[in-house]
Scaffold this active site. Structure first.
Site, short mmCIF file in Angstrom:
data_model
loop_
_atom_site.label_atom_id
_atom_site.label_comp_id
_atom_site.label_asym_id
_atom_site.label_seq_id
_atom_site.Cartn_x
_atom_site.Cartn_y
_atom_site.Cartn_z
N PRO A 1 0.83 -1.21 0.00
CA PRO A 1 0.00 0.00 0.00
C PRO A 1 0.86 1.26 0.00
O PRO A 1 1.67 1.46 0.89
CB PRO A 1 -0.80 -0.10 1.30
CG PRO A 1 -0.64 -1.51 1.78
CD PRO A 1 0.66 -1.99 1.22
N GLU A 2 0.70 2.04 -1.03
CA GLU A 2 1.33 3.36 -1.11
C GLU A 2 0.21 4.36 -1.29
O GLU A 2 -0.95 4.03 -1.04
CB GLU A 2 2.35 3.39 -2.26
CG GLU A 2 3.42 2.31 -2.12
CD GLU A 2 4.42 2.28 -3.28
OE1 GLU A 2 4.65 3.32 -3.90
OE2 GLU A 2 4.95 1.19 -3.56
N LYS B 1 0.68 7.33 2.98
CA LYS B 1 0.20 5.98 2.70
C LYS B 1 -0.89 5.52 3.67
O LYS B 1 -1.27 4.35 3.65
CB LYS B 1 1.37 4.99 2.81
CG LYS B 1 2.55 5.32 1.92
CD LYS B 1 3.73 4.41 2.22
CE LYS B 1 4.93 4.79 1.35
NZ LYS B 1 6.13 4.00 1.68
N ARG C 1 16.14 -3.76 -0.19
CA ARG C 1 15.03 -3.93 -1.12
C ARG C 1 15.51 -3.74 -2.55
O ARG C 1 16.62 -3.31 -2.80
CB ARG C 1 13.91 -2.96 -0.78
CG ARG C 1 13.25 -3.31 0.52
CD ARG C 1 12.35 -2.22 0.99
NE ARG C 1 13.14 -1.07 1.39
CZ ARG C 1 12.61 0.09 1.69
NH1 ARG C 1 11.34 0.26 1.61
NH2 ARG C 1 13.38 1.08 2.06
#
Length: 296
Positions: free
Chosen positions: A2-3, A60, A286
């Site tokens: 979720p952004e 977010k 990441r």
DNA sequence: AGTTGGACCTGACTGC
DNA sequence: TGCAGTCAGGTCCAAC
């Protein structure tokens, strides 16, 4: 993950579904469903018996503004896998565990259910979170921007505060990688892995560049690309790519994954030039993705 | 202060 | 088939 577009999708749907309803009861079903420095009782006191007067979003995180006699705000930190669902109350009064929720779209994993807000009008809000990085946070105020949750946040990408000069200024003062600067919530709120990679592609800039090295017309392209890619994400009702559990409040997947140019496309041909998309690790371990030919 | 890297967490996937 | 190891990333935190 979720952004901003996923959070905005939830905000819009919640606004239509729960504005004006009152929270009858808050059930916390997992010890990590709420922030450690708030007790379950404090959290319940800030939520139960209050009417939802507005649904908002910062970065977010979607949130509910609540009021009875005193104002409060309930923030949904979605973390990696947080989901908010709207459902009809299906269990009998007094039952301790909610029945598994089946919506029009894919079914949320019942074991990931972390909290339930029972509302007036026969509806309830369900907070699911598979990986437990999300949580509920509440404060006794409507001054959301000055809560500990958001006080350090940078401007919203669509606000008048997020100007080209603002971005230029922050890029020029940083030696970190561009992608780290874009994902820094203190610089601009709401961007994570997906939309940082996609914004960089759209701007033709490599995400691994040092921020200060992004100069000239690149900066304006990047500034425009950030807002364009977030707008497309919102229109697509968020992103539900292969590894992503995101669903909207009705359980329906978003469609932005169909529009992705680089994110999670390692080794696949660039949709513009055919060059295989590359992936590399950034500071926090990441991945970042880019086209080695289209992005300089 | 800014930058970097590890911890947290668990389902899905990989390889033996 | 089974199982250990790896991967994924938002946010916080410690160490430089």
């Amino acid at each position: 993950m979720p952004e901003l577009p996923e959070a905005e999708t939830i905000r819009r749907q919640l606004e239509a579904e729960v504005t004006g309803k009152t929270v009858r009861r808050l059930e916390l079903l997992h010890p990590r469903a709420w922030r450690a420095h708030t007790s379950p009782k404090e959290l319940a006191d800030l939520v139960e018996g209050r009417r939802i007067v507005r649904v908002g979003r910062r970065g977010k995180a979607p949130y509910l503004l609540l009021n009875s006699k005193r104002p409060s705000v309930l923030i949904f930190r979605l973390g990696m896998t947080g989901l908010v669902r709207v459902a009809k109350v299906t269990r009998r009064a007094g039952a301790s565990a909610p029945a598994p929720f089946r919506a029009a779209g894919a079914e949320a994993e019942p074991s990931a259910l972390r909290a339930v807000l029972t509302l007036t009008g026969g509806r309830e809000l369900r907070f699911y979170d598979q990986r437990l990085f999300g949580e509920l946070v509440a404060f006794p105020t409507h001054d959301v921007d000055n809560t500990p949750e958001f006080a350090h946040y940078g401007p919203e990408p669509f606000s008048g505060e997020f100007t080209l000069d603002y971005l230029k200024d922050h890029l020029s003062r940083r030696s970190a990688k561009l992608v780290d600067v874009l994902m820094n919530q203190q610089i601009v709120a709401g961007i994570g892995k997906i939309y940082s990679d996609e914004a960089c592609f759209r701007a033709g800039v490599r995400p691994g560049r040092r921020a200060w090295s992004v100069t000239g017309p690149m900066r304006e392209r990047l500034w425009r690309a950030i807002r364009e890619v977030l707008s497309v994400g919102i229109e697509a009702r968020g992103s539900s790519a292969k590894d992503e559990t995101f669903r909207d409040v009705y359980g329906i997947p978003g469609r932005f994954q169909d529009r992705m140019q680089v994110y999670q496309r390692t080794g696949q041909p660039c949709r513009v030039c055919g060059t295989p998309i590359k992936r590399a690790r950034i500071a926090s371990g990441r991945g970042m993705h880019w086209c080695p030919k289209c992005q300089k």
